[in-house]
Design a protein around this motif. Sequence first.
Motif, short mmCIF file in Angstrom:
data_model
loop_
_atom_site.label_atom_id
_atom_site.label_comp_id
_atom_site.label_asym_id
_atom_site.label_seq_id
_atom_site.Cartn_x
_atom_site.Cartn_y
_atom_site.Cartn_z
N TYR A 86 -27.40 -14.69 57.25
CA TYR A 86 -27.21 -13.80 58.40
C TYR A 86 -26.39 -14.45 59.52
CZ TYR A 86 -28.38 -10.52 62.13
OH TYR A 86 -28.32 -9.64 63.17
N LYS A 159 -21.47 -3.79 62.23
CA LYS A 159 -22.33 -4.52 63.16
C LYS A 159 -23.08 -3.59 64.12
CE LYS A 159 -19.27 -8.53 63.50
NZ LYS A 159 -18.33 -9.21 64.38
N GLU A 162 -26.93 -3.34 64.20
CA GLU A 162 -27.61 -4.52 64.74
C GLU A 162 -27.48 -4.58 66.24
OE1 GLU A 162 -25.81 -7.78 62.55
OE2 GLU A 162 -25.71 -6.40 60.86
N VAL A 175 -34.41 -7.63 64.17
CA VAL A 175 -33.19 -6.97 63.69
C VAL A 175 -32.97 -7.33 62.23
CG1 VAL A 175 -30.68 -7.01 63.86
CG2 VAL A 175 -32.05 -6.78 65.91
N VAL A 180 -31.23 -5.50 58.76
CA VAL A 180 -30.33 -6.16 57.80
C VAL A 180 -30.94 -6.21 56.40
CG1 VAL A 180 -29.06 -8.26 57.30
CG2 VAL A 180 -29.30 -7.50 59.66
#
Lengths: 269, 292
Positions: A86, A159, A162, A175, A180
């Motif tokens: 990540y 993105k 997030e 998150v 994810v």
Amino acid sequence: MTLLSAFGLILVTVIYLLPVGYMLLTSVKSSLEIAVNPLGLPHTLNFENYIDVFNRMNYLRAVLNTVFITAVSSIGIVLVSALAAYPLARVQTRWSSAVYQYFSFGLMIPSFVVIIPLYSLMRSVGLLNTYAGLILIYIAFNIPFAVFFFTSFIRSLPKELEEAGLIDGCTPITVFWYIVLPLLRPVIGTVTMFITLSIWNDFLLPLVFLFDANSRTIMVNVYSFLGYYGFNPTTLFPAAVLGSLPLLIFFFFLQRQIIAGITAGSVKG
Amino acid sequence: MRMRPQTALLFLAPALLLYSLIVIYPTLNGLYLSLTNSTGSARGAIFIGLTNYERMVHDVSGFLKPLGTTLIYAALVTVGQTVIGLGLALWMGQLPRLRDAARVALFTPGMLSLIIVGFVWSFIYNPLSGGLNLLLTSVGLESWTRSWLGEPGFALPAVALVNIWMYAGHSAAIFLANYLSIPSELLESATLEGASVWQRFLYIEFPLLAPALTINTALTLIGGLRVFELPFVMTRGGPGDATRVLNLEIFNQAFGQGNYGYGSALTVALLLIILTLTLVQNTYLRSRELNT
């Protein structure tokens, strides 16, 4: 012409699979029939050899050991590698690409280089011949390839989700956990499939690190069983079929994904 | 996206810790062990510099001969598997209806474990009751029968053949994926212009399959150099030392005789040989890809 070519390909494929057929057919023959009729189709199906091997080989125990080790290792590899991937996918700095390089270095190291010193290390910390020891080794050995997979997949995700999560007051950990990780599902499937294939058929690592008769994995079990009885076809072939069957079923249901997974990426460049 | 370095480190910590402890530290430790006379005992090892490596280059039975055997094995597997894989892929490419079924069927042997395949083929090669000799006898080729794994000249190719049988389907699948990405107009126009099958292969298909050729030969070469399970199960390195490849020798040095220092030096040598050969092979084939 095409018909002839098609017939030829079918013939070659059948010849190619003859050893597999030989294994399956011989496994259901009695020792008398193997002597009298070694190559032909069996006249009667004899499953006594299977029952005998099943009991003597401690088959169920070895299968459960392997399933347990595969399951725990897979969960470990997926969690640890996805966590690491990540920040590597989302933070673009010099140190993040250095860490990425550090992980990819592991793709080149053959296991034989690691095994000798690792054996001493595991022995000195008391993890030799334990499930935990072998599982930790599987997790660590698979981190490079899994991090590689997860990083490139996370980079392809938008993105915005997030960022919205962070604005709404999530922490980076939540998150990751709620946004994810669920999005990673397809690539988790691929990674788990590779891990299952490689752990089921693996021999060297469990041979060196988990040799206790009761905790053995399936291939070490087959090896040590056939090491004693391997020259006897009535034990050899049922044991070979039993050792291959779970993975062959797995392959039968996931053939498309497995072939695509092994082939994909190799010819894109 | 912004992420504090502390947070990033928290995410990375488990992977970094496990990977560093279980992969990187033993690798470095192995490099160090190769410079010692370690036998794994508690008394500790003495640093002896490059002595193990000096011993190695004069060690015919423990290094040079197994290295030669490994190189021959890798060459046999690389050539055999690439040629057979390529042939099967082109054949499947011509027959769209059979393609998927044939690909799955040819892929199957590679799904079995090396251990099980090794035992099954040991029996097939068995001189008395094995399937191969019985098959040869039943088709009138009795003079061809032999103890396949018992004769020094035949054992290594016999083991290599099993390796090729297992993974030629993998090579074929990779070639086929590449083949199917060739624009069909190219092949059709070549046929319309009157190119023979051989010309079409030589001037169009083979050059365009260069990426698959690179990856296939790289995979088989590395796999061939790292061979262990098949000879471990089928021949134990015999007859004599006809199939004693480097990894068998390493396994025996380390876990049979407890020579961790010398065994580690052998693994480092094998690693360097693999890196050098794949680098040479890759540079050569990649430059070939660019030229075509």
